[in-house]
Scaffold this active site. Sequence first.
Site, PDB file in Angstrom:
ATOM      1  N   LYS A 120       5.922 -18.868  28.245  1.00 31.21           N
ATOM      2  CA  LYS A 120       7.040 -18.066  27.733  1.00 31.21           C
ATOM      3  C   LYS A 120       6.557 -16.932  26.830  1.00 31.21           C
ATOM      4  CE  LYS A 120      10.827 -21.232  28.446  1.00 31.21           C
ATOM      5  NZ  LYS A 120      10.180 -22.478  28.924  1.00 31.21           N
TER       6      LYS A 120
HETATM    7  C1  LIG Z   1      10.425 -22.962  30.240  1.00 26.86           C
HETATM    8  C2  LIG Z   1       9.417 -23.826  30.896  1.00 26.86           C
HETATM    9  C3  LIG Z   1       9.473 -24.114  32.280  1.00 26.86           C
HETATM   10  C4  LIG Z   1      10.612 -23.671  33.166  1.00 26.86           C
HETATM   11  O1  LIG Z   1      10.647 -22.279  33.367  1.00 26.86           O
HETATM   12  P1  LIG Z   1      11.971 -21.582  33.953  1.00 26.86           P
HETATM   13  O2  LIG Z   1      11.701 -20.132  33.862  1.00 26.86           O
HETATM   14  O3  LIG Z   1      13.103 -22.025  33.082  1.00 26.86           O
HETATM   15  O4  LIG Z   1      12.131 -22.062  35.363  1.00 26.86           O
HETATM   16  C5  LIG Z   1       8.444 -24.868  32.832  1.00 26.86           C
HETATM   17  N1  LIG Z   1       7.430 -25.332  32.075  1.00 26.86           N
HETATM   18  C6  LIG Z   1       7.335 -25.078  30.742  1.00 26.86           C
HETATM   19  C7  LIG Z   1       6.194 -25.639  29.970  1.00 26.86           C
HETATM   20  C8  LIG Z   1       8.326 -24.314  30.107  1.00 26.86           C
HETATM   21  O5  LIG Z   1       8.229 -24.080  28.787  1.00 26.86           O
END
Ligand SMILES: *Cc1c(COP(=O)(O)O)cnc(C)c1O
Length: 474
Positions: A120
């Site tokens: 993220k």
């Molecule tokens: C947010 C997150 C996801 C999921 O990603 P999306 O964009 O919501 O599909 C998967 N793995 C981790 C570690 C995350 O923080």
Amino acid sequence: MQYVSTRGGVPAATYTEIILQGLAKDGGLFVPVQYPQVSKETLKSWRGLNYAQLATAVTALFAKDMNRSTIAHLCESTYTSETYDHGREGTDFSKIVPLVWLDKEVGILELSNGPTLAFKDMAMQYLGALFECVLSKRQEKLNILGATSGDTGSAAEYAMRGREGIKVFMLSPKGRMSDFQRAQMYSLLDGNIFNIAVEGSFDDAQDIVKAVSADLEFKTKYSIGTVNSINWARIAAQVVYYFSGWLQAAENEDEEVAFSVPSGNFGDVLAGWIAKQMGLPIRQLIVATNENDVLYEFFKTGRYKVRDSAHTYVTSSPSMDISKASNFERYVYDICGKDPERVCELWNELKTKGEFLLDGPEWERVKASGVCSARSTHEERIERIRKSWYEHQFLVDPHTADGLNAAYKMKIDGVKTICLETALPAKFGKTIVEAVGFEPPVPNGYEGISEKPQKVVDMPANVQLVKEFIEQNT
Ligand SMILES: *Cc1c(COP(=O)(O)O)cnc(C)c1O
């Protein structure tokens, strides 16, 4: 480049006009009228670019109302090897998102070397720089209000800390996050970051955010905004690493590769879908799910059925524990031939019946779209972490393990398949110990994090108290 809503109810707007908004006013999500196209010649010319330059080139296609030099400055200051270096052994941090091969045709794209050790950061760090820049031009301020069960909140805080004109009010469920997650968020002592531990569950915290945002007078008076995963600037920033992954894997402009993506709200994999629509040679996009398999069910049957909280399980890949996938609407919009009336119809059905079914030509289009799905369970996750460590000497976190499982289940012979790494194992020590019997290595800068002083206010789950807290601190 103009943006419209998937529900068709708002006037077209530009990139800088939509990026500070969450949902469009008609309840839909912003999408570009058409996806920009990248030719094979352009792809070839991007081979020599470093990550910041590539991010500039891709972002410029989406942000037509920003100066190229401004975009370049934002990307150069965001994607530096200092920010994306946590001392992992053997990693070439200058690449920002290095691709490592586990075997001949399966690789991992390291997206988790940022400040909060999860993918993220890739988009959120850019968002912080972008918001600061846009707000200062408009002489405006922004108070970001959010609820988090862990990852999103910390990524937002690390991206916004110390930024001019921005404050973050982040609600978290008191006592329900891991020690590591708590330490990661609460140890930020910056004056513009406010951690609020709510006495209740994540849903209680989320409901408070919704209630405050629904009070339009308060929302306007205090310039309340969000940074959730439907934000278009975040999605567009995620498109960049698909290009980078492809550039690192493909030997020539005709080579197609596949991506496997640990999925929750469908934001990450949507960015891959967009890259594919732009002309990036992607053979297939694999939506990896855990036991919360809303998306798996859809790609198997055409039925999209959201879950209630009793059917949303707590798993060992918690960031994928979702009951519905917010960004999925953008994909369905494309499948329906970008027809907002059809999207309204489907989402009304979802509201009244809790599900909809795509069949006939629409289902044929889903099957032909190159998106498929595979799910894995706790046992498979543990087994994959073990295998990846003992056979390939690469330690993966539980989410990335789901991605790898999906990659191996759906792999096409002769097609390189890249699994996106969505977090570092350090964030999920308990599951790692269960799998391999030792604690994951502590990344640089995280030594002794739980002993650091923490800044957090405890509060009952009460909308009025949260509003008063915001009033007092803005
Ligand atoms: C947010 C997150 C996801 C999921 O990603 P999306 O964009 O919501 O599909 C998967 N793995 C981790 C570690 C995350 O923080």
